[in-house]
Scaffold this motif. Sequence first.
Motif, PDB file in Angstrom:
ATOM      1  N   GLY A  84     -68.212 -82.700  -2.034  1.00 46.25           N
ATOM      2  CA  GLY A  84     -67.837 -83.922  -1.333  1.00 46.25           C
ATOM      3  C   GLY A  84     -69.070 -84.796  -1.201  1.00 46.25           C
ATOM      4  O   GLY A  84     -70.119 -84.331  -0.759  1.00 46.25           O
ATOM      5  N   VAL A  85     -68.962 -86.067  -1.600  1.00 45.46           N
ATOM      6  CA  VAL A  85     -70.129 -86.955  -1.655  1.00 45.46           C
ATOM      7  C   VAL A  85     -69.946 -88.138  -0.704  1.00 45.46           C
ATOM      8  O   VAL A  85     -69.015 -88.934  -0.866  1.00 45.46           O
ATOM      9  CB  VAL A  85     -70.353 -87.479  -3.086  1.00 45.46           C
ATOM     10  N   LYS A 138     -65.406 -85.300  -5.169  1.00 46.47           N
ATOM     11  CA  LYS A 138     -64.661 -86.339  -4.450  1.00 46.47           C
ATOM     12  C   LYS A 138     -65.640 -87.166  -3.633  1.00 46.47           C
ATOM     13  O   LYS A 138     -66.578 -86.621  -3.040  1.00 46.47           O
ATOM     14  CB  LYS A 138     -63.590 -85.730  -3.546  1.00 46.47           C
ATOM     15  N   PHE A 139     -65.408 -88.468  -3.603  1.00 41.83           N
ATOM     16  CA  PHE A 139     -66.305 -89.379  -2.900  1.00 41.83           C
ATOM     17  C   PHE A 139     -65.665 -89.879  -1.604  1.00 41.83           C
ATOM     18  O   PHE A 139     -64.440 -90.036  -1.532  1.00 41.83           O
ATOM     19  CB  PHE A 139     -66.663 -90.566  -3.795  1.00 41.83           C
ATOM     20  N   TYR A 140     -66.516 -90.150  -0.619  1.00 38.65           N
ATOM     21  CA  TYR A 140     -66.045 -90.636   0.683  1.00 38.65           C
ATOM     22  C   TYR A 140     -66.775 -91.941   0.995  1.00 38.65           C
ATOM     23  O   TYR A 140     -67.954 -91.951   1.345  1.00 38.65           O
ATOM     24  CB  TYR A 140     -66.292 -89.589   1.770  1.00 38.65           C
ATOM     25  N   ALA A 141     -66.038 -93.055   0.833  1.00 38.23           N
ATOM     26  CA  ALA A 141     -66.587 -94.376   1.094  1.00 38.23           C
ATOM     27  C   ALA A 141     -66.144 -94.843   2.474  1.00 38.23           C
ATOM     28  O   ALA A 141     -65.141 -94.370   3.008  1.00 38.23           O
ATOM     29  CB  ALA A 141     -66.109 -95.359   0.028  1.00 38.23           C
ATOM     30  N   VAL A 163     -62.859 -85.040 -11.462  1.00 39.22           N
ATOM     31  CA  VAL A 163     -62.942 -86.055 -10.410  1.00 39.22           C
ATOM     32  C   VAL A 163     -61.655 -86.076  -9.587  1.00 39.22           C
ATOM     33  O   VAL A 163     -60.558 -86.173 -10.135  1.00 39.22           O
ATOM     34  CB  VAL A 163     -63.201 -87.452 -11.011  1.00 39.22           C
ATOM     35  N   ASP A 164     -61.812 -85.981  -8.284  1.00 39.09           N
ATOM     36  CA  ASP A 164     -60.676 -86.006  -7.361  1.00 39.09           C
ATOM     37  C   ASP A 164     -60.575 -87.361  -6.657  1.00 39.09           C
ATOM     38  O   ASP A 164     -60.054 -87.456  -5.552  1.00 39.09           O
ATOM     39  CB  ASP A 164     -60.824 -84.869  -6.341  1.00 39.09           C
ATOM     40  N   GLY A 165     -61.138 -88.399  -7.283  1.00 39.77           N
ATOM     41  CA  GLY A 165     -61.025 -89.744  -6.729  1.00 39.77           C
ATOM     42  C   GLY A 165     -61.946 -89.971  -5.549  1.00 39.77           C
ATOM     43  O   GLY A 165     -62.995 -89.352  -5.412  1.00 39.77           O
ATOM     44  N   TYR A 166     -61.522 -90.907  -4.684  1.00 38.59           N
ATOM     45  CA  TYR A 166     -62.314 -91.178  -3.481  1.00 38.59           C
ATOM     46  C   TYR A 166     -61.386 -91.480  -2.309  1.00 38.59           C
ATOM     47  O   TYR A 166     -60.235 -91.880  -2.496  1.00 38.59           O
ATOM     48  CB  TYR A 166     -63.302 -92.334  -3.717  1.00 38.59           C
ATOM     49  N   ILE A 216     -75.253 -85.229   1.381  1.00 42.76           N
ATOM     50  CA  ILE A 216     -75.566 -86.103   2.517  1.00 42.76           C
ATOM     51  C   ILE A 216     -76.689 -87.080   2.169  1.00 42.76           C
ATOM     52  O   ILE A 216     -77.294 -87.669   3.057  1.00 42.76           O
ATOM     53  CB  ILE A 216     -75.948 -85.273   3.761  1.00 42.76           C
ATOM     54  N   THR A 217     -76.960 -87.260   0.867  1.00 42.89           N
ATOM     55  CA  THR A 217     -78.049 -88.147   0.457  1.00 42.89           C
ATOM     56  C   THR A 217     -77.689 -89.600   0.691  1.00 42.89           C
ATOM     57  O   THR A 217     -78.542 -90.412   1.054  1.00 42.89           O
ATOM     58  CB  THR A 217     -78.384 -87.937  -1.032  1.00 42.89           C
TER      59      THR A 217
END
Length: 260
Positions: free
Chosen positions: A6-7, A88-91, A119-122, A162-163
């Motif tokens: 998770g990004v 997966k990205f968290y915006a 890729v699991d989207g965002y 967590i970067t």
Amino acid sequence: MPAFLGVIVGLSMLDNALASHIIDDELVRRVLSGDREADFRLSKYLYNEDFLSRLSSFACGNLARCCAEGSSVALLKDMLGGDVVRVKFYATDTASSQLCAVALVKCLTSKSRELGVEVDGYTRVQFFGTGDFSSGLGNLVRALGSDLVNYMHRGFDAYVSITGGTKLESVMASMVAWLLGAKPIYTTIDGKLVILPRMPLRIDDELVNMVLNRPLSELPGNLVDELVKSGFLVRRGGVVDLAPWFREFLNITQRGRPGA
């Protein structure tokens, strides 16, 4: 063993693309200087295929150096070797954060087989628009925590980057990871991957029982004051309630810890 990453998404891609002259846009400059009105106007770029393609191509040109988020994906994949990494990205709810997330999803999707990632989207996390950071953090806990529980129950080794993102997001994402048994990771400015070990973080059972099994109005006044000072409870218009982020932590706890 398959891995899930998770990004948390920040704005480093926009900053680096601007510095590299991949984009040359005054609206982006204003956003990066903290102009919230400019960020609202930037939302139209979410439908600008040329702009998104330039950002995506910039990311794919050198994933490890394009941005904080891309470097986390590339370095973790290198460390894990042949294992599949689901990303997966968290915006946040800002247009700038979503632009970075969309460009990263576009890049990784186009090079999925080559990079060895899926890729699991965002997820767009309602954060700044809540007008209350505690509610925004609660939304992040719910989104990230639900995905971690899901993937870990399916046998994935879980990591959280967590970067990128704000300091508040990084702290809360680390807490969610530790609570569920995932590992936060951080990429240093010189391109080193730091993996923070799993920590035995848990919510005290006595505290959980106190706030879940009786009305908060029945708690002793001195205890309420202490829990408000500690951030677990909030006072709103004379009414005491669970802090939104703490409520979501409790919801995760009720679902059970993977591997417990």
